[in-house]
Design a protein around this motif. Structure first.
Motif, PDB file in Angstrom:
ATOM      1  N   GLN A 213       0.832  -1.205   0.000  1.00 51.83           N
ATOM      2  CA  GLN A 213       0.000   0.000   0.000  1.00 51.83           C
ATOM      3  C   GLN A 213       0.874   1.266   0.000  1.00 51.83           C
ATOM      4  O   GLN A 213       1.971   1.288   0.562  1.00 51.83           O
ATOM      5  CB  GLN A 213      -0.899   0.035   1.232  1.00 51.83           C
ATOM      6  N   THR A 214       0.370   2.298  -0.640  1.00 50.71           N
ATOM      7  CA  THR A 214       0.987   3.621  -0.544  1.00 50.71           C
ATOM      8  C   THR A 214       0.420   4.316   0.694  1.00 50.71           C
ATOM      9  O   THR A 214      -0.788   4.306   0.917  1.00 50.71           O
ATOM     10  CB  THR A 214       0.690   4.460  -1.791  1.00 50.71           C
ATOM     11  N   ILE A 215       1.306   4.886   1.484  1.00 53.55           N
ATOM     12  CA  ILE A 215       0.904   5.505   2.744  1.00 53.55           C
ATOM     13  C   ILE A 215       0.965   7.019   2.605  1.00 53.55           C
ATOM     14  O   ILE A 215       1.976   7.583   2.180  1.00 53.55           O
ATOM     15  CB  ILE A 215       1.806   5.044   3.902  1.00 53.55           C
ATOM     16  N   SER A 216      -0.131   7.682   2.964  1.00 50.87           N
ATOM     17  CA  SER A 216      -0.190   9.146   2.935  1.00 50.87           C
ATOM     18  C   SER A 216      -0.203   9.671   4.367  1.00 50.87           C
ATOM     19  O   SER A 216      -1.026   9.242   5.193  1.00 50.87           O
ATOM     20  CB  SER A 216      -1.454   9.608   2.200  1.00 50.87           C
ATOM     21  N   ILE A 217       0.721  10.590   4.674  1.00 48.98           N
ATOM     22  CA  ILE A 217       0.819  11.176   6.013  1.00 48.98           C
ATOM     23  C   ILE A 217       0.657  12.678   5.910  1.00 48.98           C
ATOM     24  O   ILE A 217       1.363  13.338   5.144  1.00 48.98           O
ATOM     25  CB  ILE A 217       2.163  10.838   6.678  1.00 48.98           C
ATOM     26  N   GLN A 218      -0.251  13.234   6.661  1.00 48.01           N
ATOM     27  CA  GLN A 218      -0.465  14.669   6.714  1.00 48.01           C
ATOM     28  C   GLN A 218      -0.567  15.117   8.159  1.00 48.01           C
ATOM     29  O   GLN A 218      -1.025  14.353   9.024  1.00 48.01           O
ATOM     30  CB  GLN A 218      -1.741  15.063   5.969  1.00 48.01           C
ATOM     31  N   GLY A 219      -0.145  16.366   8.421  1.00 51.04           N
ATOM     32  CA  GLY A 219      -0.279  16.911   9.765  1.00 51.04           C
ATOM     33  C   GLY A 219       1.045  17.176  10.436  1.00 51.04           C
ATOM     34  O   GLY A 219       2.090  17.271   9.795  1.00 51.04           O
ATOM     35  N   HIS A 220       1.005  17.248  11.755  1.00 51.92           N
ATOM     36  CA  HIS A 220       2.166  17.593  12.552  1.00 51.92           C
ATOM     37  C   HIS A 220       1.948  17.057  13.955  1.00 51.92           C
ATOM     38  O   HIS A 220       0.957  16.352  14.211  1.00 51.92           O
ATOM     39  CB  HIS A 220       2.370  19.105  12.585  1.00 51.92           C
ATOM     40  N   LEU A 221       2.836  17.363  14.854  1.00 55.35           N
ATOM     41  CA  LEU A 221       2.738  16.906  16.236  1.00 55.35           C
ATOM     42  C   LEU A 221       1.329  17.128  16.787  1.00 55.35           C
ATOM     43  O   LEU A 221       0.836  18.244  16.813  1.00 55.35           O
ATOM     44  CB  LEU A 221       3.760  17.663  17.095  1.00 55.35           C
TER      45      LEU A 221
END
Length: 502
Positions: A68-76
């Motif tokens: 799977q391709t993993i998408s990460i968005q955001g911050h601490l």
């Protein structure tokens, strides 16, 4: 990590809240010892996203993402993780509406390939850190924190103000944290992703993005005062946490971010008598080094074009061996002003006045924020698309006359006019026009005959524009009737009356 939040928040800061929800990403074999652990320190709440289907016993919440391709968005405190099949990892592992506070990514390569990762995102393999050490430090990232808002943004100065899609994007290309996004008429900086490297403020041609910790005027005023006592001393600009140790003949100015000190600062210090301005490269990211070296290129070309033979700017690690001597023979501290462009022009005016050689114009390499535009007279139809997108007023319409004016002192070479010209009639010419009067003078780049309405005689536009449009539609079936083609030569009011008559 960001500083612990005091009791009162200030508008110049942004706040993070982390409750300890950690997502560990990586191969099953790498995380096998941790998957069976049941003595995690409070308040950590671990969950695992495994990148393969290798069987492994797990006591913690686990999810598979093989292929799977993993998408990460955001911050601490706000990380959202999704797979390309649409699954929300936090929703499945923690519950609906939940997010992760921290991510430890042991993938090779990591999912976020940024020079400067967001707070709370760790890539131990990429950073050369021991996995156990990173995990041991995670409890320190739980709580409430605040971080300074390092930048100020004034959209009225932004070179994208005209709505260009292919115009200025220097800040976006320079940002190692990927904290800046393009918008049709502006840019948007995420203060939670920004970590104060200052690259965007240095490459911004107009000063729309400026560094505000501390404000540039405050630092520069203080530095000029220190330089007055030793005008022939070289200047070293170094990171506050990594001080250099030059000799006694140096002026050392520690800063939070070396990359936030741009050409307007360097040239002001040189005009005030500094023997050179040298920046500490240690600790800078690769994008920061590239952004500063691009500025070195045009500044060096400008100084050489003015006849200065001494090397006035560079890296602290690459100092020339000759002894200190002021670049200019008659040092004078230029005034310190808020406008980045005005500060640059004040410094350059002084350096030009006392230059060893005085050319009419010094050609410069891109990305110099100084120069002219050239207009192909055979292509330009005086449609004024360039005027409508010029953010600084360098390009101006001719009022009652169909002509295109230009003021070189206002041009920052943002390329908005070039990218938006429908006739591809404009090219940029980076240079420094040494005559101040010529820089400020309005000159006409293109002029044409005023077209008079065939019915009422009122002037209403450029003959060249109307005749080019007429030539293009000559064979179009909707304009086969001579009367339809004649309407092109009528003013707006007469054209409406003629249509009503039909």
């Amino acid at each position: 990590m960001p500083e612990t939040a005091p009791s009162g928040m200030t508008p110049e800061a942004v706040e993070y809240r982390s409750r300890g929800r950690v997502l560990f990403i990586g191969a099953a074999a790498m995380w096998a010892p941790w998957l069976q652990r049941n003595d995690w320190p409070e308040p950590l709440q671990p969950a695992f996203l495994l990148l393969d289907d290798i069987p492994v016993a797990a006591a913690a919440r686990t999810m598979r993402a093989a292929g799977q391709t993993i998408s990460i968005q955001g911050h601490l405190g706000t990380y959202r993780v999704r797979l390309d099949d649409g699954r929300d990892v936090a929703a499945e592992l923690l519950g609906p509406g939940e997010v992760f506070d921290l991510i430890v990514d042991a993938g090779d390569p990591p999912q976020l390939a940024r020079e400067v990762a967001p707070f709370g995102y760790f890539a131990p393999l990429n950073e050369g850190r021991d996995l156990a050490d990173v995990v041991a430090q995670l409890p320190e990232w739980v709580g409430e924190f605040e971080k300074r808002r390092y930048f100020a943004y004034r959209d009225g100065l932004c070179a994208r103000r005209g709505g260009g899609r292919e115009g200025c994007r220097r800040c976006v290309d320079a940002c190692p944290a990927e904290a800046i996004a393009l918008r049709p008429t502006a840019v948007e900086v995420d203060p939670y992703l920004c970590q104060g490297c200052g690259d965007c403020t240095t490459v911004c041609p107009t000063g729309a993005l400026s560094y505000c910790w501390p404000p540039p005027t405050e630092s520069l005023s203080r530095w000029l005062a220190a330089l007055e006592a030793r005008p022939a001393a070289p200047v070293a600009i170094v990171r506050a946490r990594q001080p250099a140790e030059p000799g006694d003949d140096w002026q050392v100015f520690p800063v939070h971010s070396v990359a936030a000190c741009g050409p307007e600062v360097w040239l002001t210090l040189l005009a005030a008598g500094a023997a050179g301005v040298w920046l500490q490269r240690a600790g800078l990211t690769a994008p920061s080094v590239a952004a500063l070296e691009a500025q070195f290129g045009w500044v060096t070309a400008l100084l050489r074009g003015l006849g200065y033979r001494r090397r006035g700017i560079g890296w602290l690690e690459q100092l020339p061996e000759d002894g200190p001597a002021a670049l200019v023979s008659e040092p004078v501290s230029p005034a310190v002003v808020e406008s980045k462009t005005d500060q640059l022009h004040l410094a350059l005016a002084r350096l030009t006045d006392v230059a060893p050689q005085r050319l009419a114009s010094v050609p410069l390499p891109s990305p110099a924020p100084l120069g002219a535009v050239a207009v192909n007279a055979d292509r330009c139809t005086l449609c004024y698309a360039c005027v409508s997108v010029c953010p600084t007023g360098a390009l101006q319409a001719g009022g009652e006359s169909p002509r295109l004016g230009f003021v070189e002192a206002a041009c920052v070479q943002c390329a908005q006019c070039q990218s938006q010209c429908p006739e591809a009639a404009i090219t940029l010419e980076p240079c420094w026009l040494t005559d101040a009067g010529q820089r400020r003078r309005l000159r006409w780049l293109q002029e044409d005959e005023v077209l008079l309405c065939l019915d009422c005689g009122k002037p209403f536009g450029s003959r060249r524009l109307v005749e080019q449009v007429a030539a293009r539609i000559a064979t179009h079936p909707l304009f086969a009737d001579p009367r339809q083609r004649r309407r092109l030569y009528l003013c707006e009011d007469c054209r409406i009356r003629d249509l009503a008559h039909d």
